[in-house]
Design a protein around this motif. Structure first.
Motif, PDB file in Angstrom:
ATOM      1  N   TYR A 207      -3.668  -1.175   6.566  1.00  0.00           N
ATOM      2  CA  TYR A 207      -3.046  -1.814   7.506  1.00  0.00           C
ATOM      3  C   TYR A 207      -1.548  -1.843   6.962  1.00  0.00           C
ATOM      4  O   TYR A 207      -0.615  -2.886   7.519  1.00  0.00           O
ATOM      5  CB  TYR A 207      -3.691  -2.790   7.912  1.00  0.00           C
ATOM      6  CG  TYR A 207      -3.182  -4.263   8.205  1.00  0.00           C
ATOM      7  CD1 TYR A 207      -1.800  -3.669   9.560  1.00  0.00           C
ATOM      8  CD2 TYR A 207      -2.705  -5.606   7.479  1.00  0.00           C
ATOM      9  CE1 TYR A 207      -1.181  -4.853   9.979  1.00  0.00           C
ATOM     10  CE2 TYR A 207      -2.481  -7.172   8.400  1.00  0.00           C
ATOM     11  CZ  TYR A 207      -1.834  -6.344   9.601  1.00  0.00           C
ATOM     12  OH  TYR A 207      -0.724  -7.718  10.225  1.00  0.00           O
ATOM     13  N   ARG A 208      -1.303  -2.129   5.169  1.00  0.00           N
ATOM     14  CA  ARG A 208      -0.657  -2.494   4.752  1.00  0.00           C
ATOM     15  C   ARG A 208       0.937  -1.626   4.989  1.00  0.00           C
ATOM     16  O   ARG A 208       2.222  -2.630   5.319  1.00  0.00           O
ATOM     17  CB  ARG A 208      -0.551  -1.454   3.458  1.00  0.00           C
ATOM     18  CG  ARG A 208      -1.642  -2.912   2.448  1.00  0.00           C
ATOM     19  CD  ARG A 208      -1.730  -3.265   1.362  1.00  0.00           C
ATOM     20  NE  ARG A 208      -2.767  -3.688   0.582  1.00  0.00           N
ATOM     21  CZ  ARG A 208      -3.050  -4.750   0.533  1.00  0.00           C
ATOM     22  NH1 ARG A 208      -2.173  -5.555   0.758  1.00  0.00           N
ATOM     23  NH2 ARG A 208      -4.344  -4.959  -0.329  1.00  0.00           N
ATOM     24  N   GLN A 209       1.124  -0.378   6.568  1.00  0.00           N
ATOM     25  CA  GLN A 209       2.142  -0.078   6.239  1.00  0.00           C
ATOM     26  C   GLN A 209       2.828  -0.300   7.402  1.00  0.00           C
ATOM     27  O   GLN A 209       4.045  -0.737   7.782  1.00  0.00           O
ATOM     28  CB  GLN A 209       1.599   1.234   6.490  1.00  0.00           C
ATOM     29  CG  GLN A 209       3.334   1.728   7.449  1.00  0.00           C
ATOM     30  CD  GLN A 209       3.127   3.581   7.870  1.00  0.00           C
ATOM     31  OE1 GLN A 209       1.397   4.419   7.984  1.00  0.00           O
ATOM     32  NE2 GLN A 209       4.171   4.315   7.809  1.00  0.00           N
ATOM     33  N   GLN A 210       1.787  -1.657   8.527  1.00  0.00           N
ATOM     34  CA  GLN A 210       2.597  -2.313  10.068  1.00  0.00           C
ATOM     35  C   GLN A 210       2.032  -3.890   9.371  1.00  0.00           C
ATOM     36  O   GLN A 210       2.466  -4.468   9.985  1.00  0.00           O
ATOM     37  CB  GLN A 210       1.687  -1.810  10.357  1.00  0.00           C
ATOM     38  CG  GLN A 210       1.595  -0.661  10.834  1.00  0.00           C
ATOM     39  CD  GLN A 210       0.865   0.620  11.112  1.00  0.00           C
ATOM     40  OE1 GLN A 210       0.219   0.712   9.607  1.00  0.00           O
ATOM     41  NE2 GLN A 210       1.634   2.081  10.365  1.00  0.00           N
ATOM     42  N   MET A 211       1.651  -4.433   7.794  1.00  0.00           N
ATOM     43  CA  MET A 211       1.485  -5.202   7.922  1.00  0.00           C
ATOM     44  C   MET A 211       3.157  -6.002   7.761  1.00  0.00           C
ATOM     45  O   MET A 211       4.291  -5.831   7.970  1.00  0.00           O
ATOM     46  CB  MET A 211       1.301  -5.861   6.821  1.00  0.00           C
ATOM     47  CG  MET A 211       0.762  -6.848   6.166  1.00  0.00           C
ATOM     48  SD  MET A 211       0.418  -6.939   4.409  1.00  0.00           S
ATOM     49  CE  MET A 211      -1.305  -5.895   4.135  1.00  0.00           C
ATOM     50  N   ILE A 212       3.369  -7.177   8.917  1.00  0.00           N
ATOM     51  CA  ILE A 212       4.487  -7.821   9.402  1.00  0.00           C
ATOM     52  C   ILE A 212       4.922  -7.812   8.047  1.00  0.00           C
ATOM     53  O   ILE A 212       4.607  -8.485   6.306  1.00  0.00           O
ATOM     54  CB  ILE A 212       4.002  -9.779   9.493  1.00  0.00           C
ATOM     55  CG1 ILE A 212       5.076 -10.764   9.964  1.00  0.00           C
ATOM     56  CG2 ILE A 212       3.077 -10.454   8.388  1.00  0.00           C
ATOM     57  CD1 ILE A 212       4.349 -11.573  10.967  1.00  0.00           C
ATOM     58  N   ARG A 255      -5.419 -10.810  11.744  1.00  0.00           N
ATOM     59  CA  ARG A 255      -5.664  -8.606  11.699  1.00  0.00           C
ATOM     60  C   ARG A 255      -6.688  -8.567  10.464  1.00  0.00           C
ATOM     61  O   ARG A 255      -7.345  -7.674  10.213  1.00  0.00           O
ATOM     62  CB  ARG A 255      -4.755  -7.792  11.638  1.00  0.00           C
ATOM     63  CG  ARG A 255      -3.499  -7.848  12.848  1.00  0.00           C
ATOM     64  CD  ARG A 255      -3.714  -7.475  13.640  1.00  0.00           C
ATOM     65  NE  ARG A 255      -3.838  -5.978  13.207  1.00  0.00           N
ATOM     66  CZ  ARG A 255      -2.915  -5.676  13.305  1.00  0.00           C
ATOM     67  NH1 ARG A 255      -1.725  -5.050  14.332  1.00  0.00           N
ATOM     68  NH2 ARG A 255      -4.198  -3.836  12.657  1.00  0.00           N
TER      69      ARG A 255
END
Length: 401
Positions: A207-212, A255
């Motif tokens: 998820y880190r690539q899409q993390m806010i 998330r």
């Protein structure tokens, strides 16, 4: 508002009279570090000192045994000074809270002789569990800050800083419960709690690539199983989620919760997510208030050249206070070699001559800042008006409930 004598010099003189007691307090807090909500000795040391100095002390306030308030004066401008004194597990005062707490005490003592002349009430708030739990948030929710017009503290650091902000943060204790079984003879009878944690960690990593933007997630597994030939039936971890604002934090938490739920769904383990204390909001420092502190600190020879205004630090429960009232949270610097906070080497610098000077300078700078707030008519009016409006909003919300 004016006084017949120079209140700044009166504050300096009073602090000089208490110099040895304040520094002894800092060293004593450092020598006996206590963890969140367990600061019984630390809270008593400060409360006893304030009581001996003529402050009205209330102990165990807000249903928190290690919280207290100490007040002096009766003016309508209530200056809240927050004292921190909790330490970190295993490394003591590696965040310098002995300096923070002693500087707050120094400021309150210095203001006492001029409080009535200036029309202020000095309110020292003993706030436990900043590192883990959020004592200030509980105290805010339970009314300890209701009468406070403006709040401040200084925080130990390698350099002096002003105007920085912080991340909002939420902390969880995570636990997966599965079924233990022999890892070779009958693994199919087990439910692997360690696999559940591994899947959650992989999901968080993906998820880190899409993390806010500005989002940070970090944690540590506190129990990962007992033996290699036993399917782990219980695995626990501590995790933090951070974001640039409280609003972003809420979205990030949803998330990350889903990532932990994925581990349970994939393996059949049961998931427990327990909040640790209260969420911390991002820190919003009052610019005019901060400039008053800058003038006071610079008059003592302090410089703010090394920390750009607006820099983001870690997280603090002072952030929640700053969303409700004018607040400052500058750093007070002293030499700590090449190390930084939350490092065991930083602990060793907490009772050096530099740290002692930070205690005294931080205390006097806060006292002088409070004097400026009280004597600058426009500033005083702004603060009192904002406090009155806050009281009105609170009353309206209570009526709506």
């Amino acid at each position: 508002m004016t006084t017949s004598a120079d209140p700044r010099e009166a504050a300096r003189t009073r602090l000089s009279a208490h110099r040895e007691a304040v520094l002894a307090l800092s060293h004593s807090l450092h020598a006996e570090p206590e963890l969140a909500f367990e600061e019984h000795k630390s809270a008593k040391k400060i409360a006893d000192l304030m009581e001996g100095a003529g402050f009205a002390v209330a102990r165990g306030v807000c249903d928190l045994p290690t919280a207290f308030t100490a007040t002096h004066g009766s003016g309508d401008l209530v200056i809240g000074i927050t004292a921190e004194y909790d330490a970190l597990p295993g490394i003591g005062h590696a965040c310098g809270h002995n300096v923070n707490g002693a500087a707050a005490v120094a400021a309150a003592l210095a203001l006492a002789p001029v409080a009535d002349d200036l029309g202020i009430t000095v309110k020292l708030l003993g706030t436990p569990a900043e590192e883990y739990g959020g004592g200030k948030v509980y105290m805010l929710e339970r009314g300890a800050f209701d009468d406070v017009t403006a709040a401040m503290m200084v925080h130990a650091a390698p350099v002096d800083g002003l105007g920085f902000t912080s991340h909002a943060i939420s902390s969880w204790q995570v636990a997966y419960t599965g079924v233990t079984a022999h890892a070779a003879a009958m693994p199919h009878k087990g439910v692997n709690a360690a696999d559940a944690m591994m899947i959650a960690q992989v999901a968080i990593g993906a998820y880190r690539q899409q993390m806010i933007p500005g989002g940070i997630v970090h944690g540590v597994v506190t129990c990962g199983g007992e033996a290699p030939n036993v399917i782990p039936g219980r695995v626990t971890a501590d995790y933090d989620c951070r974001a640039e604002t409280a609003e972003d934090l809420a979205a990030l938490k949803a998330r990350i919760r889903a990532c932990f739920e994925a581990g349970a769904l994939a393996t059949g383990a049961e998931l427990e997510l327990a909040d640790v204390g209260r969420d911390y909001a991002d820190l919003r420092q009052d610019a005019e208030f901060g400039e008053a502190y800058r003038r006071s600190a610079e008059a003592l020879g302090r410089s703010f050249d090394l920390v750009p205004s607006g820099m983001r630090g870690g997280s603090t429960d002072m952030g929640n206070i700053s969303h409700v009232m004018p607040t400052i949270h500058p750093s007070i610097g002293y030499d700590c070699g090449e190390t930084i906070m939350h490092n065991p080497e930083f602990t060793a610098y907490g009772t050096t001559p530099g740290a002692d000077k930070a205690v005294l300078d931080g205390g006097l700078a806060m006292a002088w800042t409070a004097i400026e707030l009280a004597t600058a008519e426009a500033t005083r009016t702004r603060l009192l008006t904002a406090h009155a409006e806050r009281g009105g909003r609170a009353a309206g919300a209570a009526a709506a409930r």
